[in-house]
Design an enzyme around this catalytic site. Structure first.
Site, PDB file in Angstrom:
ATOM      1  N   PHE A 205       0.810  -1.222   0.000  1.00 17.71           N
ATOM      2  CA  PHE A 205       0.000   0.000   0.000  1.00 17.71           C
ATOM      3  C   PHE A 205       0.844   1.273   0.000  1.00 17.71           C
ATOM      4  O   PHE A 205       0.370   2.329   0.395  1.00 17.71           O
ATOM      5  CB  PHE A 205      -0.981   0.012   1.191  1.00 17.71           C
ATOM      6  CG  PHE A 205      -1.699  -1.285   1.409  1.00 17.71           C
ATOM      7  CD1 PHE A 205      -2.538  -1.800   0.426  1.00 17.71           C
ATOM      8  CD2 PHE A 205      -1.517  -2.023   2.572  1.00 17.71           C
ATOM      9  CE1 PHE A 205      -3.194  -3.007   0.611  1.00 17.71           C
ATOM     10  CE2 PHE A 205      -2.170  -3.239   2.761  1.00 17.71           C
ATOM     11  CZ  PHE A 205      -3.007  -3.733   1.772  1.00 17.71           C
TER      12      PHE A 205
ATOM     13  N   GLU B  48       7.676   1.100   0.160  1.00 20.34           N
ATOM     14  CA  GLU B  48       8.401   1.708  -0.945  1.00 20.34           C
ATOM     15  C   GLU B  48       9.760   2.198  -0.451  1.00 20.34           C
ATOM     16  O   GLU B  48      10.792   1.661  -0.833  1.00 20.34           O
ATOM     17  CB  GLU B  48       7.560   2.853  -1.525  1.00 20.34           C
ATOM     18  CG  GLU B  48       8.013   3.270  -2.903  1.00 20.34           C
ATOM     19  CD  GLU B  48       7.059   4.266  -3.561  1.00 20.34           C
ATOM     20  OE1 GLU B  48       5.842   4.215  -3.262  1.00 20.34           O
ATOM     21  OE2 GLU B  48       7.534   5.081  -4.358  1.00 20.34           O
TER      22      GLU B  48
ATOM     23  N   ARG C  99       1.553  15.575  -6.057  1.00 21.31           N
ATOM     24  CA  ARG C  99       0.381  14.860  -6.557  1.00 21.31           C
ATOM     25  C   ARG C  99      -0.905  15.384  -5.921  1.00 21.31           C
ATOM     26  O   ARG C  99      -1.964  15.392  -6.549  1.00 21.31           O
ATOM     27  CB  ARG C  99       0.517  13.348  -6.356  1.00 21.31           C
ATOM     28  CG  ARG C  99      -0.604  12.537  -7.009  1.00 21.31           C
ATOM     29  CD  ARG C  99      -0.330  11.033  -7.029  1.00 21.31           C
ATOM     30  NE  ARG C  99       0.481  10.624  -8.157  1.00 21.31           N
ATOM     31  CZ  ARG C  99       0.013  10.260  -9.358  1.00 21.31           C
ATOM     32  NH1 ARG C  99      -1.284  10.262  -9.596  1.00 21.31           N
ATOM     33  NH2 ARG C  99       0.836   9.912 -10.318  1.00 21.31           N
TER      34      ARG C  99
ATOM     35  N   GLU D  61      -4.573   2.506  -7.286  1.00 23.96           N
ATOM     36  CA  GLU D  61      -4.881   3.593  -6.350  1.00 23.96           C
ATOM     37  C   GLU D  61      -6.255   4.237  -6.526  1.00 23.96           C
ATOM     38  O   GLU D  61      -6.912   4.568  -5.539  1.00 23.96           O
ATOM     39  CB  GLU D  61      -3.816   4.694  -6.470  1.00 23.96           C
ATOM     40  CG  GLU D  61      -2.437   4.280  -6.046  1.00 23.96           C
ATOM     41  CD  GLU D  61      -1.385   5.262  -6.542  1.00 23.96           C
ATOM     42  OE1 GLU D  61      -1.180   5.347  -7.768  1.00 23.96           O
ATOM     43  OE2 GLU D  61      -0.780   5.937  -5.726  1.00 23.96           O
TER      44      GLU D  61
END
Lengths: 173, 797
Positions: free
Chosen positions: B258, B262, B340, B743
Site C-alpha cells: 500500500f 516503498e 500529486r 490507487e
C-alpha cells in the site's frame, strides 16, 4: 521460522503433548512460548501468521479442540493434551477442505497474509452453527482483519460453504 | 521430442522436421488477457503454503535484531551507555553509528534519514541502535538496558504548529491557471473554508521484515518485504560501502504494501545487512507490530484552505487551494506526494482559473511516506468538500453542481498544470451511475426520512474521480522484464514489479501467454530480484501493470519475432505467413505445436531469451513553469454512497454504495473488481475510523489495532454494488488498452465522507454547512452535529 532446537531451550522448558494436524507430538516448551511461536518456530508450520501479536488481527487463528482461537494469545503449555488444527492440517493442494476450495472459487484474498486465519476462523464459524445470514457471517468474522478489503468475497465463500453444510444437515434430518 | 535426442549433436545436425508433440486444437488459450483468471498464488494462499519472508526456513546461526527507539520527539543525545546491552544474555553484537562502513543513510534520495542518529533525534520512535542476538526476545530485553541521556529540544508536531513556526521542509510549489484571485473577486458567489484531514497507517498485515545472508567477499543477499527492491539494493550497498552489484535483493510476495514498503524497508534491510556483514551470520529483522506503527511513515495529514468563486448554477469561475502537509522530520517521498496532491486539486473539474500552492511542513514526527493515492486523495478531498459547500450555499443538488463543472469529453480544457484533458468520460459515467443507482429518487427519499426522523439522519454523497496515471517524476516511468523460453516450450517470466496481493504477477503472465498464444500454466512467474532486472522503479503509482506488462510484452515479442524469422527462413515462407495460434504456430500451410517450434529453433541456434524494456512515451513536467503533461492518461471512477448517523452518539453506518469504475479494457476483471472494492474499503477506513493520534509529547498513542480501527467485514456497506464501466477504453496505447487500477478506487470512498457531511447537515435542518474534518469518527460526527445545532440555535435567536 527458526532453527531453534531442544538444546537451546532454557531449563524452564516443560514437556507437553499436543496433537497437531492429526499427529501426536511430544514437545519441550518454555512456559512463555505462545502456541503461534511453537507452531511457526518449533514445528515449522508457517501457515499461521503473526500479524499484530496482540490477538486483534486474527492472522494467527487456529483451531484448538475444534474451536477457533488467536494462537498468539495462547500459551502452549496450558494446552497440554489439546488437538490443534492449523491451515496446513485442513487440507493441502489436491485435497483441499471445502472452505479452502470456496476461498479459491470466490477470489477471497488478495495478498493472502490473513487468509489462513480467515479460513480457520470460517471453518469454526460453520461448525459453531450460529451464523445463518450474511450479516451474521460479517459480525462473527469481524475478528479477522483483511487489510486488502476482500470482505465481500470472503463472505461469499463462507456463505457458499454454509449453504452446502446446511443443505447437508437438512438432508440428514 | 526426446531430451537425449536434443542433446545428441550428430542427430541434431541432420534434424529436419519435428513431429507434433500434441495435436493442434482450435480453442483459445487458457488464461490470456481480458479473462478473470485466478490469482496465481491462490492454491498456496488457501493452504498456508505461500512463502512470505518470515516463512523462509532460517539458516543455522541466524541472528535476530531489535531496534531501540527514541523516547523523545526532538532532542540532542548527550550520551548512550550500551555496556549493559552488550553484556546481556544472548547478545552477539550491538550496532551503532560507528559500525557503519558506508553512508549512514537509508533515504530514497535526500540523504536525511540516518540509520542511527548523529547526536540528534527528531521523532519518537527514531532508531537509536540495534541489537543482534540469538533470539528476538534476547535482543528486545537487552535493548531495554540502554542508558540514554537526552537534552530535549522544542518539538513542532502538527501542520498548524509548523505553519505558525514557518518551518518548511522542502521548497514551496505553485501552479497557476489564469488569474484565480481576480476571477473569484468578480464572481457572483464566493466562499472560503478550511479542511483538516488525518493520515493513515498502512497496516500491511505482514509487517516490515528483512533477512540478510552474507555471501563470499562483499556479497550480500537480502530477502526484503519491499515494493522497491532496487532502492533497497542501493541503500544496502551505500550503507555497507560496496557496489550495487554486490547486493542482491529478492522478494517473491508481500503481505500487503500500500505504499508503506516503498522507501521504508531500506532501514530494516540496511540494519540486517550490517549485522550480517559484521558478524558473518545471517540476520533477520522483523518489526514488532507496535514498533512498526510507531517507527514507519504514514499517509500525510493535510490542512487545505480553499476559496472559490462561482455563478448561480454552481459553475466555478476560479478557485484557490493552499495545501499544507505534515511531512515529518525528513523529505522521504514528500515532494512527489505533495505535488500529486496539487495535481489533483482540480479532480474532474474545469476550474477555469486556478492557483494551487503547496507547503511541505517539517515536524518532529515520523517521516510520512507513500500511501495508495500518494497525496491525490488529500487533494481531492478538499475539492469535493468545496463542491458540497457550493451546492449547499446555492441550495442545489451536489450532483448537478459537479455536473456543471466536468472537463468536457471533447477536450479543449486544461488543468491547473496546463495539461489538456482529452479523455474525460466522467460526465457519461456519473450520469450512468445516477441512473442505475436511482440517485434522484433516493435523495428525495432521504430528505423525506430526515424530516420525520429526529435522532437518526441519513445522507447521500456523490464523488466523481479523475486520477492521473504515471509517476510524476518522469524518469521513473520505465520498466524491465526478462523472459526465457526453455526447450520444452515452457516460459520463465521475470520483471521488475513486485507482488503485494494486487495481482500484478498474474496480469503480466496473462500478457506473456497472450503474446506467445500459449496456455497460462506454461508461464512460470518468478520472484522479483535485482539480479534479473536491474534499476527498476518502485511498484507504485498504480503503474505496475502498465509498465511491467509492456516490458514483458516487449521481451516476449522479441523472442516471438526471432521465432517468426527462423520459421520463415526454415520453411521458405514470408514472415506474415508465420502466425501464432493457440498453443501452435501456423507456418505457411502447416501447423506446428509451440514447443516443437521452440525445439527446432533451439537446435538451429536461435536465442530464446530476451530482456524487454518500456518507457512511457511523451510525458514531462517542468517545475519552473509548473506545466507539462505529467500523466500518460487519466483513470475515471464514479461513486454514490448513502449513510445513516445517530445524532446522539455519532455512530454511523454506510448502508449502500454504488460504484462505476473505468479500468479501460480490463486485463483481468476479477482482479480489477477486487482492487476497486479493496481500495474503496481502505479509503473508507482513512475517512471514517482510522485515527492516528499523537499526544503532546509527540508519542503516537494509536499504535495497534486495539486503538487504531481498521475496517472489518462488518464495516463493509450492507449493499455494495460495483461495476466495471463496460465502455472503458484507453485512448492511449497502454497494455491492451487497459487502465491502471491500484490507487484510484481508494478515492471513491470520499462519497461516504460527503454523505456523512450531508447527514450532519440534516441534523441542523440543512440550515448551516457542517464543519467536519477527516476522519469522520463517531466522536467528530457528534461534535459536528453539536456544532451545527449550536449554530442553528444562534441563527434562530
Amino acid at each position: 521460522m527458526s532453527s531453534q532446537d531442544a538444546q537451546s531451550l532454557s531449563p524452564a522448558a516443560v514437556p507437553i503433548r499436543l496433537t497437531i494436524n492429526g499427529t501426536e507430538r511430544r514437545l519441550q516448551v518454555e512456559p512463555w512460548t505462545t502456541l503461534l511461536d511453537l507452531l511457526r518456530e518449533q514445528e515449522g508450520l508457517t501457515g499461521s501468521k503473526k500479524g499484530c501479536d496482540h490477538g486483534q488481527c486474527g492472522a494467527c487463528t487456529v483451531l484448538i479442540d475444534g474451536k477457533r482461537a488467536n494462537s498468539c494469545l495462547v500459551l502452549a503449555v496450558v494446552k497440554d493434551g489439546a488437538e490443534i488444527t492449523t491451515i496446513e492440517g485442513l487440507g493441502q493442494p489436491g485435497n483441499l477442505h471445502p472452505m479452502q476450495e470456496a476461498f479459491i472459487e470466490h477470489d477471497a484474498f488478495q495478498c493472502g497474509y490473513c487468509t489462513p486465519g480467515q479460513i480457520c476462523s470460517a471453518v469454526a464459524l460453520v461448525q459453531e452453527g450460529r451464523a445463518h445470514t450474511r450479516e451474521e457471517i460479517r459480525e462473527y468474522m469481524s475478528g479477522n482483519i483483511c487489510r486488502c478489503g476482500a470482505y465481500t468475497n470472503i463472505v461469499d465463500a463462507i456463505e457458499d460453504v454454509l449453504g452446502q453444510s446446511s443443505t447437508l444437515r437438512e438432508a440428514a434430518e | 521430442m526426446d531430451e537425449t535426442v536434443i542433446q545428441d549433436r550428430g542427430i541434431s545436425a541432420t534434424f529436419s522436421r519435428v513431429p507434433h508433440s500434441e495435436p493442434p486444437h482450435d480453442g483459445a488459450i487458457k488464461g490470456g488477457v481480458a479473462r478473470s483468471v485466478k490469482h496465481d498464488s491462490a492454491p498456496r494462499h488457501v493452504a498456508g503454503e505461500a512463502i512470505y519472508t518470515d516463512d523462509i526456513p532460517e539458516l543455522p546461526g541466524t541472528l535476530h535484531l531489535h531496534l531501540a527507539m527514541s523516547a523523545h520527539a526532538h532532542a540532542a543525545i548527550l550520551s548512550m551507555d550500551l555496556d549493559a546491552v552488550r553484556q546481556a544474555a544472548g547478545v552477539v553484537r550491538v550496532l551503532t553509528l560507528d559500525d557503519i562502513p558506508g553512508k549512514n543513510d537509508y533515504s530514497p534520495f535526500f540523504g536525511d534519514d540516518p540509520i542511527f542518529p548523529e547526536g540528534l533525534v527528531q521523532y519518537v520512535g527514531q532508531c537509536l541502535f540495534a541489537v543482534a542476538a540469538e533470539s528476538r526476545e534476547a535482543a528486545f530485553q537487552a535493548a531495554l538496558l540502554a542508558k540514554i541521556e537526552y537534552a530535549p529540544l522544542p518539538a513542532v508536531l502538527t501542520v498548524d504548529e509548523a505553519l505558525a513556526a514557518d518551518l518548511d521542509l522542502l521548497p514551496r510549489h505553485e501552479m497557476r491557471l489564469g488569474d484565480a484571485a481576480a476571477a473569484i473577486d468578480a464572481a457572483p458567489h464566493r466562499l472560503a473554508n478550511t479542511l483538516h484531514m488525518g493520515g493513515q497507517d498502512h497496516f500491511y498485515l505482514e509487517g516490515q521484515i528483512a533477512y540478510a545472508i552474507p555471501g563470499e567477499g562483499d556479497d550480500m543477499f537480502v530477502y526484503s518485504s519491499t515494493q522497491h527492491p532496487s532502492e533497497v539494493q542501493h541503500n544496502v550497498a551505500k550503507a555497507l560501502g560496496i557496489a550495487d552489484h554486490s547486493v542482491t535483493v529478492e522478494v517473491r510476495r508481500m503481505g500487503g504494501g500500500f505504499g508503506g514498503k516503498e522507501s521504508q524497508p531500506a532501514l530494516m534491510a540496511n540494519v540486517a545487512a550490517l549485522a550480517a556483514r559484521l558478524t558473518g551470520r545471517p540476520a533477520k529483522l522483523r518489526l514488532d507490530r507496535d514498533d512498526d506503527m510507531v517507527m514507519t511513515g504514514k499517509r500525510h495529514d493535510f490542512r487545505i484552505d480553499y476559496a472559490v468563486g462561482f455563478d448561480g448554477d454552481g459553475r466555478i469561475l476560479g478557485a484557490e487551494f493552499d495545501q499544507a502537509a505534515r511531512c515529518g522530520y525528513s523529505a522521504d517521498l514528500s515532494g512527489g506526494i505533495t505535488d500529486r496532491a496539487m495535481f489533483h486539486a482540480d479532480n474532474a473539474y474545469d476550474l477555469q482559473a486556478a492557483r494551487v500552492t503547496s507547503r511541505r511542513m517539517k515536524t518532529h514526527t515520523v517521516s510520512n511516506t507513500a500511501f495508495r493515492g500518494f497525496g491525490g486523495p488529500q487533494g481531492l478531498l478538499a475539492t469535493e468538500r468545496m463542491m458540497d459547500e457550493i451546492a449547499f450555499g446555492l441550495g442545489l443538488d451536489p450532483f448537478d453542481v459537479r455536473r456543471a463543472n466536468y472537463y468536457p469529453a471533447e477536450g479543449g480544457k486544461v488543468t491547473p498544470y496546463h495539461m489538456e484533458v482529452t479523455d474525460s468520460v466522467i460526465l457519461e459515467m456519473m450520469d450512468e451511475l445516477a441512473e442505475s443507482s436511482d440517485y434522484r429518487a433516493r435523495r428525495r427519499a432521504i430528505r423525506a426520512f430526515n424530516a420525520t426522523s429526529p435522532i437518526l439522519k441519513k445522507g447521500i454523497g456523490v464523488t466523481p474521480l479523475k486520477f492521473g496515471i504515471s509517476f510524476t517524476t518522469t524518469h521513473l516511468n520505465q520498466a524491465g522484464a526478462l523472459v526465457h523460453v526453455y526447450k520444452d516450450g515452457s516460459v520463465h517470466l521475470n520483471h521488475g514489479g513486485t507482488e503485494m496481493g494486487q495481482g500484478l504477477f498474474i496480469k503480466v503472465a496473462q500478457v506473456v501467454a497472450e503474446e506467445f498464444q500459449i496456455d497460462l500454466d506454461r508461464v512460470k512467474i518468478t520472484a522479483t530480484t535485482t539480479a534479473k532486472v536491474p534499476n527498476t522503479s518502485a511498484t507504485a503509482a498504480s503503474s505496475g501493470t502498465d509498465l511491467n506488462g509492456m516490458a514483458a510484452k516487449n521481451a516476449a515479442g522479441a523472442i516471438k519475432q526471432r521465432l517468426i524469422a527462423f520459421a520463415a527462413a526454415k520453411y521458405s515462407v514470408p514472415e506474415e505467413q508465420v502466425v501464432f495460434l493457440p498453443n501452435r504456430v501456423r507456418v505457411g500451410n502447416e501447423e506446428i505445436a509451440f514447443p516443437d517450434l521452440v525445439q527446432e529453433a533451439y537446435l538451429n541456434q536461435v536465442s530464446l531469451s530476451a530482456a524487454g524494456f518500456y518507457a512511457t512515451p511523451g510525458i514531462h513536467y517542468d517545475r519552473e513553469t509548473a506545466s507539462g503533461r505529467p500523466f500518460f492518461y487519466f483513470a475515471y471512477g464514479a461513486a454514490i454512497s448513502e449513510v445513516v448517523i445517530d445524532t446522539l452518539t455519532g455512530e454511523n453506518r454506510l448502508v449502500r454504495a454504488d460504484i462505476l469504475h473505468d479500468v479501460g479494457r480490463s486485463l483481468n476483471p476479477a482482479i480489477d473488481l477486487g482492487q476497486i472494492e479493496g481500495g474503496f474499503i481502505q479509503g473508507l477506513g482513512w475517512l471514517t475510523t482510522e485515527e492516528l493520534w499523537w499526544d503532546k509529547s509527540g508519542r503516537l498513542r494509536t499504535h495497534a489495532p486495539s486503538t487504531y480501527k481498521i475496517p472489518t467485514a462488518n464495516d463493509r456497506p450492507d449493499d455494495l454494488r460495483i461495476e466495471l464501466w463496460d465502455k472503458g477504453y484507453n485512448k492511449v496505447d497502454s497494455i491492451y488498452r487497459s487502465k491502471a487500477v491500484g490507487e484510484p478506487p481508494l478515492m471513491l470512498a470520499i462519497s461516504a465522507f460527503s454523505a456523512l457531511t450531508d447527514a450532519v447537515a440534516a441534523a441542523g435542518g440543512y440550515r448551516v454547512f457542517p464543519h467536519l474534518d477527516a476522519p469522520a469518527t463517531p466522536e467528530r460526527i457528534l461534535m459536528a452535529v453539536e456544532d451545527v445545532k449550536t449554530r442553528v440555535r444562534a441563527l434562530e435567536s
